[in-house]
Enzyme design. Sequence first.
Site, PDB file in Angstrom:
ATOM      1  N   ASP A 156     -18.295  62.829  61.015  1.00 45.10           N
ATOM      2  CA  ASP A 156     -17.104  62.038  60.698  1.00 45.10           C
ATOM      3  C   ASP A 156     -16.521  61.347  61.933  1.00 45.10           C
ATOM      4  O   ASP A 156     -16.418  61.951  63.003  1.00 45.10           O
ATOM      5  CB  ASP A 156     -16.055  63.017  60.117  1.00 45.10           C
ATOM      6  CG  ASP A 156     -14.789  62.336  59.674  1.00 45.10           C
ATOM      7  OD1 ASP A 156     -14.854  61.546  58.724  1.00 45.10           O
ATOM      8  OD2 ASP A 156     -13.732  62.593  60.300  1.00 45.10           O
ATOM      9  N   GLU A 167     -20.760  58.354  60.446  1.00 40.53           N
ATOM     10  CA  GLU A 167     -19.694  57.548  59.840  1.00 40.53           C
ATOM     11  C   GLU A 167     -19.002  56.771  60.945  1.00 40.53           C
ATOM     12  O   GLU A 167     -18.307  57.344  61.782  1.00 40.53           O
ATOM     13  CB  GLU A 167     -18.690  58.435  59.097  1.00 40.53           C
ATOM     14  CG  GLU A 167     -17.778  57.633  58.211  1.00 40.53           C
ATOM     15  CD  GLU A 167     -16.300  57.707  58.553  1.00 40.53           C
ATOM     16  OE1 GLU A 167     -15.502  57.072  57.847  1.00 40.53           O
ATOM     17  OE2 GLU A 167     -15.922  58.384  59.539  1.00 40.53           O
TER      18      GLU A 167
END
Length: 607
Positions: A248, A290
């Site tokens: 993330d 991401e």
Amino acid sequence: MKNRKQIASLYHKIYGQSRQTELALAQLFEMMDHAFVMRKADLKNMDNTNTDWYFNQKMVGMTLYVDLFAGSLKKLAKRVDYFRDLGITYLHLMPLLKPRDGENDGGYAVEDYRQIDSRLGDMPDFIKLLDTFRKNDIFICIDYVVNHVAKEHQWAQSALDGDVLMQEMFIMYDTDEIPNRFNKTVPEVLPDKCPGNFTFYPEIKKYVFTSFSNFQWDLNFANPQVFNGMIDNMLYLANLGVNMIRLDAIPFMWKQVGTTCRNLEPIHDLMRMFYLIKEDVCPSLALLGEAIVEPDEIVKYFGTDHQPECEIMYNANLMVDIYHSFASRDVRLLTIDTNRFLIPRKGTWMNYVRCHDDIGWGFNEDAIRQFGFDPFQHKQFLIKFYGSEFEGSFSKGEHYQYNPLNKDARTNGTLASLLGLQRAVERKEHFRQREAIDRVNLAHAVIMTYRGFPLIYSGDEIATLNDQSYKKDPAKSTEGRWVHRPIFDWKRSFKKDVCGTFEHDVYQNLKKLIELRKNLPYLHGQASQYALDLNNAHVFCLIRQVKEKTFFALFNFSEHTQFVTTYHLRQVLFGNKYKDLIQGRTFDLSEPSFDLSPYEYVWCVHQ
Ligand code: GLC
């Protein structure tokens, strides 16, 4: 462990040469040895036989929240049939590690990386679920929040108690002098919700770097103990048996005064080490990065052929280009961008049209200028078009993080609401409802065709509309992204089998695409791809090739019938007779042209 030398050299590059670095490096290697020994036989078997599974055209993914979709991990395990019916072979389960209580950014504020969120179940439930899905050939991806931890995480709690070593795991200062210098160049992520990049904690009298919100503390990756700790967690999660890990917010992982603190060079060394380490310990684990940043920066996280980083990256560029094409009815940007980036052999895109996040309108500004538009004005157009402020727009999205100073905003909303269904339903416009469904189907068809791994956002398969009920929940009410994160409506989902309903039209269409895709070697992740300019700004043409066999797909992004001249296709295709697999149309390229209905798409193979 063939990568040790390379890992050591990158480690020294980042952390320098000192006794402390040597100790930390030895500790890292010990962790790797331990994880390797602990890895179960069936996972090792996969490590030896199936490390590039993510290229297979049989892979079709879905992202979902366990609680919103099924209630708990146990209940999710009982929903296997739903995924099998649609043809889903991969599930990205949204954050399920123990978050902080109360507001937690949808689980992206993790308190403990070794425990499951108790509202969803416990670790044995998760392990059982992995087993059930593995038996059903469904691969699992989980989130790994690497950039920050919740302020309730043990490291942060010890730091708050005054533990100096733990304070070094974070980026904190005694005065606001350095924070002010940072703030001059670092953009705010959530200016509405969380202005500034630092939070002052009176109990320790320190300013803590908090990019996302005051309860998410950014980690200090310049400290090898942070790197080691986060690798240890990653290997622990890998050994549970997950197949992919979503890293993330990676562009935020390195900070330096005087910069934007985005996409800084050392992050690539970190990512490279993540890759080398997992290749040594658990090579069938795939790393999904991401990085929702400028397209040129996103591709860098693939690394290179010789120095891979993340194997899979979210294709945010494609997503924006699809919305751009619907709004402007102009596919030229999509065509240019498709041919723009060469990605390394090990890399592939995760193609999606919707996810749990808002849409940020980042696009290829040079191309927009080339078409004679002004990038700022064009962005304003997209913001207004999808934020329900543009006259004539079909969309019913909502603004997110509007910044009055530069008029920038992002957009929330479900796929069906963004593409016109909600507005058409509210106004009882049947013809427009049909158009909206056609847009949704076309968008799904693009991600099923495009080189990479298609990812459906749960609920989009039944044309879910925006849901305002989050406003009643105090832990969610201030966060607009919940408008497209509703509880899955099982009652409505049954309509997928009732002819004449939206749910049926979207679901069955998607199911058919998935079935077809799985048997088309042209759609393998390593089959080549390019976009062909047909000299018709409304029709996107994608060519996929494998072993000299060619497949082409056409997508009409306008609500009008389009005439496609065959000239350009004839130049690049072998033979003239093609058959469309979607509706069974036949095409003879020796004819001068053919037509495509509004929002029609075709998938053609040589006859
Ligand atoms: C990622 C997530 C987003 C979250 C942020 C901070 O961008 O997708 O939902 O708010 O990281 O963790």
